[in-house]
Design an enzyme around this catalytic site. Structure first.
Site, PDB file in Angstrom:
ATOM      1  N   GLU A 167       0.826  -1.209   0.000  1.00  0.00           N
ATOM      2  CA  GLU A 167       0.000   0.000   0.000  1.00  0.00           C
ATOM      3  C   GLU A 167       0.867   1.268   0.000  1.00  0.00           C
ATOM      4  O   GLU A 167       0.784   2.115   0.877  1.00  0.00           O
ATOM      5  CB  GLU A 167      -0.982  -0.005   1.166  1.00  0.00           C
ATOM      6  CG  GLU A 167      -2.041  -1.097   1.027  1.00  0.00           C
ATOM      7  CD  GLU A 167      -3.181  -0.974   2.012  1.00  0.00           C
ATOM      8  OE1 GLU A 167      -4.313  -1.359   1.667  1.00  0.00           O
ATOM      9  OE2 GLU A 167      -2.947  -0.505   3.146  1.00  0.00           O
ATOM     10  N   GLU A 273      -6.016  -7.001  -1.818  1.00  0.00           N
ATOM     11  CA  GLU A 273      -6.686  -7.007  -0.518  1.00  0.00           C
ATOM     12  C   GLU A 273      -8.133  -6.584  -0.675  1.00  0.00           C
ATOM     13  O   GLU A 273      -8.417  -5.559  -1.309  1.00  0.00           O
ATOM     14  CB  GLU A 273      -6.023  -6.028   0.467  1.00  0.00           C
ATOM     15  CG  GLU A 273      -4.610  -6.354   0.870  1.00  0.00           C
ATOM     16  CD  GLU A 273      -4.078  -5.358   1.906  1.00  0.00           C
ATOM     17  OE1 GLU A 273      -4.901  -4.724   2.601  1.00  0.00           O
ATOM     18  OE2 GLU A 273      -2.851  -5.211   2.000  1.00  0.00           O
TER      19      GLU A 273
END
Length: 340
Positions: A167, A273
């Site tokens: 991320e 995710e």
């Protein structure tokens, strides 16, 4: 003579076709199919604490067996450099990767390049790298990536995908690799991880992963910047965490973003995710089912798959409430999305 030669040829053909993606063969025979994945990086810590897992009928089973019975065919594992408690270090990742391999599952390795969590709000250097200059920092990224993957390869495990950073909405290894301050530095760090991965096996696909898969402007800013600074990657990774109230609009926006990433950069796309509150299991099943369909619809088979983040967490493990197992340790309806 002809019969003997035919037997030899048939034997060689059987051997070639039966090579498993678990080995170091560099062949991934299932790579054309959609990855239906789960990140289960907490599993060893959960088991150590006494957590047990049950199939939908209430029979206690190994978590990998339960996930496989729900259609999960791939596992994602995070790696930290030197975590204080040892979980998610190289040895712990190897132990989990071996279990995934024995279950016949595909593997993604997610490098955080930190001693603990790396995400949009924090990208802290490992303590051992904190005082390094940028040249040494790039070398550390290369060395760490190469070392972990070598450990796996030496045990006959070659991951299909490697995530260089987790991320990384504003880069990684702050402040040196903070994208908003120095995109070139971030691009160089990505390329260091890319080069180390390809040195292990050129067929491993390298993922650059950022969150908010519905936010096209964020993705254009990041990947325009990386492209303009010479970064190398194979796959654009996304996270998506909607609610029961907004998943349909988020999925629609995510699909448009995925299409743009394919057309703008020629990249493949992976949803690395997803998650939704465990209390919204029915909506979560609809969300994941729909997202899998949207990923599969991308032109040129550019959509690679969807991974649920820590679905096996239950009873608010470490305060996390977005799992897909109920308080008795059984999968909720959300996991049925992967059966489609």
């Amino acid at each position: 003579m002809r019969t003997g030669l035919l037997i030899v040829l048939l034997s060689l053909a059987f051997w070639a076709c039966s090579k498993s993606p678990k080995g170091d063969t560099e062949i991934f025979p299932e790579k054309s199919s959609l990855a239906k994945g789960a990140d289960v990086s907490w599993i060893t810590e959960q088991e150590k604490s006494g957590s047990k897992f049950y199939n939908s009928s209430g029979v206690q089973q190994d978590i990998f067996q339960i996930l496989k019975s729900k259609g999960v065919n791939a596992i994602r594992l995070r790696v930290w450099v030197n975590p204080a408690d040892g979980y998610c270090n190289t040895d712990d990742v190897l132990a989990k990767a071996q279990r995934a391999s024995l279950a016949g599952m595909r593997l993604m390795v997610d490098f955080h390049y930190s001693d603990s969590w790396a995400d949009p709000g924090k990208q802290t250097k490992p303590a051992a790298w904190a005082s390094q200059n940028f040249a040494d920092l790039k070398q550390s990224v290369y060395n760490h990536t190469f070392s972990v993957l070598t450990t796996l390869k030496n045990k006959g495990i070659t991951p299909e995908w490697v995530q260089v950073g987790n991320e990384t909405n504003d880069g990684m290894l702050w402040e040196d690799g903070k994208a908003s301050k120095n995109m070139k530095n971030f691009a160089d760090l990505i390329s260091a991880g890319y080069d180390a991965t390809k040195a292990i096996d050129s067929k491993i696909k390298v993922i650059v992963h950022i969150s908010n898969g519905y936010d096209n402007s964020l993705f254009r800013w990041m990947f325009d910047g990386l492209k303009n600074n010479g970064a190398k990657w194979d796959v654009i990774g996304m996270s998506l965490y909607p609610t029961a109230a907004d998943w349909e609009s988020k999925n629609t926006s995510c699909l448009e973003n995925m299409k743009d990433m394919v057309s703008r950069y020629g990249s493949e796309v992976m949803i690395c995710e997803v998650g939704m509150p465990v209390s919204e299991a029915a909506a979560c099943k609809s969300f994941v089912t729909d997202l899998l369909g949207k990923v599969k619809s991308l032109s040129g088979n550019k959509g690679l798959g969807v991974f649920y983040w820590e679905p096996q967490s239950y009873n608010s493990w470490k305060g996390y409430k977005l799992g897909a197992f109920d308080d008795t340790g059984k999968p909720t309806a959300a996991m049925d999305a992967f059966l489609n």
